[in-house]
Design a protein around this motif. Structure first.
Motif, short mmCIF file in Angstrom:
data_model
loop_
_atom_site.label_atom_id
_atom_site.label_comp_id
_atom_site.label_asym_id
_atom_site.label_seq_id
_atom_site.Cartn_x
_atom_site.Cartn_y
_atom_site.Cartn_z
N UNK A 15 0.89 -1.11 -0.04
CA UNK A 15 0.09 -0.13 -0.09
C UNK A 15 1.00 1.40 0.04
N UNK A 16 0.83 1.94 -1.14
CA UNK A 16 2.05 3.03 -1.30
C UNK A 16 1.01 4.25 -2.21
N UNK A 17 1.33 5.37 -1.75
CA UNK A 17 0.57 6.44 -2.62
C UNK A 17 -0.76 6.31 -2.44
N UNK A 18 -1.41 5.70 -1.71
CA UNK A 18 -2.87 5.48 -1.45
C UNK A 18 -3.27 4.37 -2.41
N UNK A 19 -2.33 3.61 -3.20
CA UNK A 19 -3.00 2.60 -4.23
C UNK A 19 -2.48 1.14 -3.55
N UNK A 20 -3.06 0.11 -3.81
CA UNK A 20 -2.91 -1.18 -3.26
C UNK A 20 -2.51 -2.05 -4.20
N UNK A 21 -1.60 -3.09 -4.42
CA UNK A 21 -1.33 -3.83 -5.37
C UNK A 21 -0.53 -5.11 -4.70
N UNK A 22 -0.72 -6.19 -5.24
CA UNK A 22 -0.15 -7.38 -4.93
C UNK A 22 1.36 -7.56 -5.47
N UNK A 23 2.29 -7.93 -4.74
CA UNK A 23 3.64 -8.13 -5.33
C UNK A 23 4.53 -9.04 -4.34
N UNK A 24 5.81 -8.87 -4.89
CA UNK A 24 6.64 -9.75 -3.75
C UNK A 24 8.05 -9.00 -3.61
N UNK A 25 8.51 -9.48 -2.55
CA UNK A 25 10.16 -8.78 -2.27
C UNK A 25 10.96 -9.85 -1.60
N UNK A 26 12.39 -9.51 -2.03
CA UNK A 26 13.27 -10.31 -1.48
C UNK A 26 13.68 -9.96 0.03
#
Length: 278
Positions: A15-26
């Motif tokens: 959740x960044x900049x008021x937007x939500x998205x599904x992602x992945x991180x190392x």
């Protein structure tokens, strides 16, 4: 069997900049690392599963378990379902000395002070760094810190680990060691330098972390005359660096840093204000 990977990929809902998205991180791995000597457990640290031979050797040197790497007769890494055991066997005299002052260190942060039975051990007098006439140009030290970031391979991927590195004015930076624990990173650097047969007496130790007293104590044990850190020092770290004869630079940013002790080893630009040496 515990994975030997230094990182893994995890899914996240960002959740960044008021937007939500599904992602992945190392994400950096963190495992239990047991340091044993002659079959007896001595310390359990949480750390990154890389360069563990360096870690074992460096920890042994900076914690004064041995004075020289040659006093470790053998070292073996034994993974299991809980973590990794770093098994070390010491020469006879060293083994007897360790048994006489056996202490347990166990803690989740790898601080190197957890479980110490005596306050005197936590506040031990630092080793004295040999007096050197070598002085380093202020801008060169700043350039060394700026050059370290691209060499932090694991941190470039995860943004969650510390680094400790050695810089020499003629050779440059190297080796570089990383770990989720700042103390572990410095121990790994100490071990890597011992394995390479390199002395710290004519160069500079670089840290991406804050400077607490045990970081100064460990730097003193390997004979580093100058310590440069990204974050601030504690008051006890400053007093310990003063006592050990270490030039301590901290709060290193793109525009400079603060010199807290033994300023004679730092050649400031000619337009710098006059200063009293420490």
């Amino acid at each position: 069997m515990m994975t030997a990977s230094t990182f893994t990929r995890h899914r996240e809902i960002a959740w960044r900049g008021g937007q939500t998205r599904s992602t992945s991180r190392l994400i950096a791995e963190e495992i239990a690392i047991a340091l044993t000597y002659n079959g007896s457990a001595h310390a359990i640290m949480m750390g990154t599963p890389s360069d563990l031979e360096d870690f074992g050797i460096g920890f042994s040197l900076t914690e004064a378990i041995v004075e020289r790497m040659s006093e470790i007769s053998s070292i073996e890494l034994v993974p299991n379902e809980l973590g990794v055991e770093v098994r070390m066997w010491l020469e006879g005299d060293r083994a007897a000395s360790l048994a006489a002052r056996r202490r347990a260190i166990s803690g989740p942060v790898g601080c190197g002070l957890c479980g110490i039975e005596s306050l005197e051990q936590a506040c031990r007098a630092p080793s004295q760094v040999a007096g050197r006439s070598t002085a380093f140009h202020a801008r060169d030290l700043l350039g060394a810190m700026q050059a370290l970031s691209p060499l932090q391979v694991l941190n470039q991927q995860t943004r969650s680990v510390h680094a400790a590195a050695f810089w020499h004015p003629r050779i440059g930076i190297g080796p570089v060691r990383e770990d989720v624990g700042r103390h572990n990173a410095l121990d790994k650097l100490a071990g890597a330098m011992a394995l390479e047969g390199r002395s710290a007496e004519d160069g500079v130790v670089l840290l991406t972390s804050r400077v607490s007293v045990e970081m100064v104590q460990k730097a003193a044990m390997i004979g580093a005359p100058v310590l440069v850190a990204m974050s601030a020092p504690t008051a006890l770290a400053i007093r310990t660096a003063e006592e050990a004869g270490i030039t301590l630079l901290a709060i290193a940013r793109d525009d400079g840093y603060g010199v807290f002790t033994h300023t004679r080893r730092v050649l400031l630009p000619e337009d710098a204000a006059p200063r009293a040496d420490a």
